[in-house]
Design an enzyme around this catalytic site. Structure first.
Site, PDB file in Angstrom:
ATOM      1  N   SER A  64       0.993  -1.048   0.095  1.00 22.62           N
ATOM      2  CA  SER A  64       0.269   0.251   0.484  1.00 22.62           C
ATOM      3  C   SER A  64       0.978   1.531  -0.163  1.00 22.62           C
ATOM      4  CB  SER A  64      -0.669   0.106   0.841  1.00 22.62           C
ATOM      5  OG  SER A  64      -2.260  -0.529   0.436  1.00 22.62           O
ATOM      6  N   LYS A  67       0.098   3.267  -2.851  1.00 19.72           N
ATOM      7  CA  LYS A  67      -0.732   4.112  -3.026  1.00 19.72           C
ATOM      8  C   LYS A  67      -0.849   5.565  -3.140  1.00 19.72           C
ATOM      9  CE  LYS A  67      -4.068   0.638  -1.473  1.00 19.72           C
ATOM     10  NZ  LYS A  67      -4.774   0.306  -0.260  1.00 19.72           N
ATOM     11  N   TYR A 189      -3.410  -2.585 -11.107  1.00 15.98           N
ATOM     12  CA  TYR A 189      -3.323  -2.275  -9.121  1.00 15.98           C
ATOM     13  C   TYR A 189      -2.528  -3.460  -8.442  1.00 15.98           C
ATOM     14  CZ  TYR A 189      -5.073  -2.808  -3.822  1.00 15.98           C
ATOM     15  OH  TYR A 189      -4.847  -2.258  -2.969  1.00 15.98           O
ATOM     16  N   TYR A 240      -4.361   2.872   8.045  1.00 10.94           N
ATOM     17  CA  TYR A 240      -5.590   2.102   7.354  1.00 10.94           C
ATOM     18  C   TYR A 240      -6.611   3.100   9.218  1.00 10.94           C
ATOM     19  CZ  TYR A 240      -2.564  -0.760   5.798  1.00 10.94           C
ATOM     20  OH  TYR A 240      -1.657  -1.610   4.905  1.00 10.94           O
ATOM     21  N   VAL A 258       1.397  -4.133   4.294  1.00 11.11           N
ATOM     22  CA  VAL A 258       1.194  -4.932   4.200  1.00 11.11           C
ATOM     23  C   VAL A 258       2.675  -6.390   4.114  1.00 11.11           C
ATOM     24  CG1 VAL A 258      -1.635  -5.266   4.366  1.00 11.11           C
ATOM     25  CG2 VAL A 258      -0.378  -6.291   3.016  1.00 11.11           C
TER      26      VAL A 258
HETATM   27  N1  GLU Z   1      -2.008  -5.451  -2.100  1.00  7.98           N
HETATM   28  C1  GLU Z   1      -2.926  -5.235  -0.881  1.00  7.98           C
HETATM   29  C2  GLU Z   1      -4.197  -5.397  -0.818  1.00  7.98           C
HETATM   30  O1  GLU Z   1      -5.180  -4.943  -2.146  1.00  7.98           O
HETATM   31  C3  GLU Z   1      -2.195  -3.853  -0.590  1.00  7.98           C
HETATM   32  C4  GLU Z   1      -3.174  -3.906   1.021  1.00  7.98           C
HETATM   33  C5  GLU Z   1      -1.341  -2.605   2.218  1.00  7.98           C
HETATM   34  O2  GLU Z   1      -1.356  -2.825   1.723  1.00  7.98           O
HETATM   35  O3  GLU Z   1      -2.817  -2.031   2.904  1.00  7.98           O
HETATM   36  O4  GLU Z   1      -4.884  -6.494   0.256  1.00  7.98           O
END
Ligand code: GLU
Length: 304
Positions: A64, A67, A189, A240, A258
């Site tokens: 993430s 992002k 993605y 989060y 994650v």
């Molecule tokens: N590729 C992970 C997902 O979409 C990213 C989650 C993350 O790192 O928060 O579940």
């Protein structure tokens, strides 16, 4: 003057033998292979000095953290529609929660939860000629490192098990908030999440957000006003449903993934990244959070 070398090495020594290290993510099977004992810290000062401890040069899956990079690439297009398609409020929910998305008519709470990042991925799939190649080039350019690449095994592992993310994309599509095909957007993605970088490369890539939009090579990629918005979103939405906790404990804008990576920055001062794959129950690196709390407490460097 602060002795960053000593501070970072002390924090690393204090935490590396912690018995409680958290749990490596297993919902993406390829990530479950990570060794929970790996732990690296890298600090990049805006004046060019660098400091490191432990596994700071070992590549990991940025997940993430990507992002923020896709958001910055999308923001640079100055498309006024972007903020109509995704909001800027903390979700108070796990990264992959779907109920709010349905309740709020397909407008994700922010660009750093999965649904929001999928909207940003859709924008890049429309704007970029060769989305995966062009985005990778952008990441390599801002990090000033052409060796950065996708881990195709991780991307495939995510695709095979990404039912929740496909559900989010389909929900977005049903609310008319996805212009490209679900499969095209999800392929992008899963690849953005599967980029591998070291703590050092992550810190260098995030230099733009600590340096008013200018990368290492002094090229202006985004405006300082766009940087302000990205840093604000990192502060309020980067962890989060633990973003409040991170602001409280660490006091810096940042983003976790994650894969166990975290990056945080103090504008005009420094960028610091950590990697320790064991996660706490909220999905953030357990040791990484502690390391950053100790860093800002010991140095008294935070935005507050
Ligand atoms: N590729 C992970 C997902 O979409 C990213 C989650 C993350 O790192 O928060 O579940």
């Amino acid at each position: 003057m602060l002795d960053f070398n000593k501070i970072i090495n002390n924090i690393h020594n204090n935490l590396k033998n912690n018995v409680v290290k958290g749990v490596v993510a297993s919902y993406i099977p390829e990530l479950s292979k990570q060794d929970v004992n790996q732990f690296g810290i890298f600090m990049q000062h805006v004046d060019g000095r660098t400091f490191k401890a432990g596994d700071a040069q070992t590549p990991f899956s940025i997940q993430s953290i990507s992002k923020v990079l896709t958001l910055s690439k999308a923001i640079a297009f100055e498309d006024n529609n972007l903020w109509k398609r995704v909001d800027v409020e903390p979700s108070g929910n796990p990264f992959n929660h779907l109920s709010l998305l349905e309740l709020e008519n397909g407008i994700p709470r922010n660009p750093l939860i999965n649904a929001g990042a999928i909207v940003i991925a859709d924008i890049l799939c429309t704007k970029l000629e060769n989305p995966k190649e062009d985005f990778l080039k952008y990441v390599r350019d801002i990090a000033n490192d052409q060796s950065i690449n996708y881990n195709f095994k991780v991307a495939e592992s995510e695709r095979k098990t990404g039912f929740n993310n496909y559900a989010a994309a389909n929900l977005l599509k049903s609310f008319d908030n996805l212009n490209n095909d679900v499969d095209v957007v999800m392929d992008f993605y899963f690849h953005q999440c599967a980029i591998e970088m070291t703590c050092a490369q992550v810190a260098k890539a995030f230099y733009v957000f600590a340096n008013s939009g200018r990368c290492f090579n002094n090229i202006q990629h985004i405006t300082s006003s766009q940087v302000k918005r990205i840093n604000a979103i990192m502060l309020t939405c980067g962890f989060y449903d633990e973003s409040g906790e991170f602001a409280f404990e660490v006091g810096l804008p940042g983003k976790s993934g994650v894969g166990g990576g975290i990056v945080a920055l103090l504008p005009n001062h420094l960028i610091i990244s950590t990697w320790s794959p064991g996660l706490n129950p909220k999905g953030n690196s357990l040791i990484g959070m502690q390391a950053l709390e100790q860093f800002t407490t010991q140095t008294n460097l935070s935005i507050f």
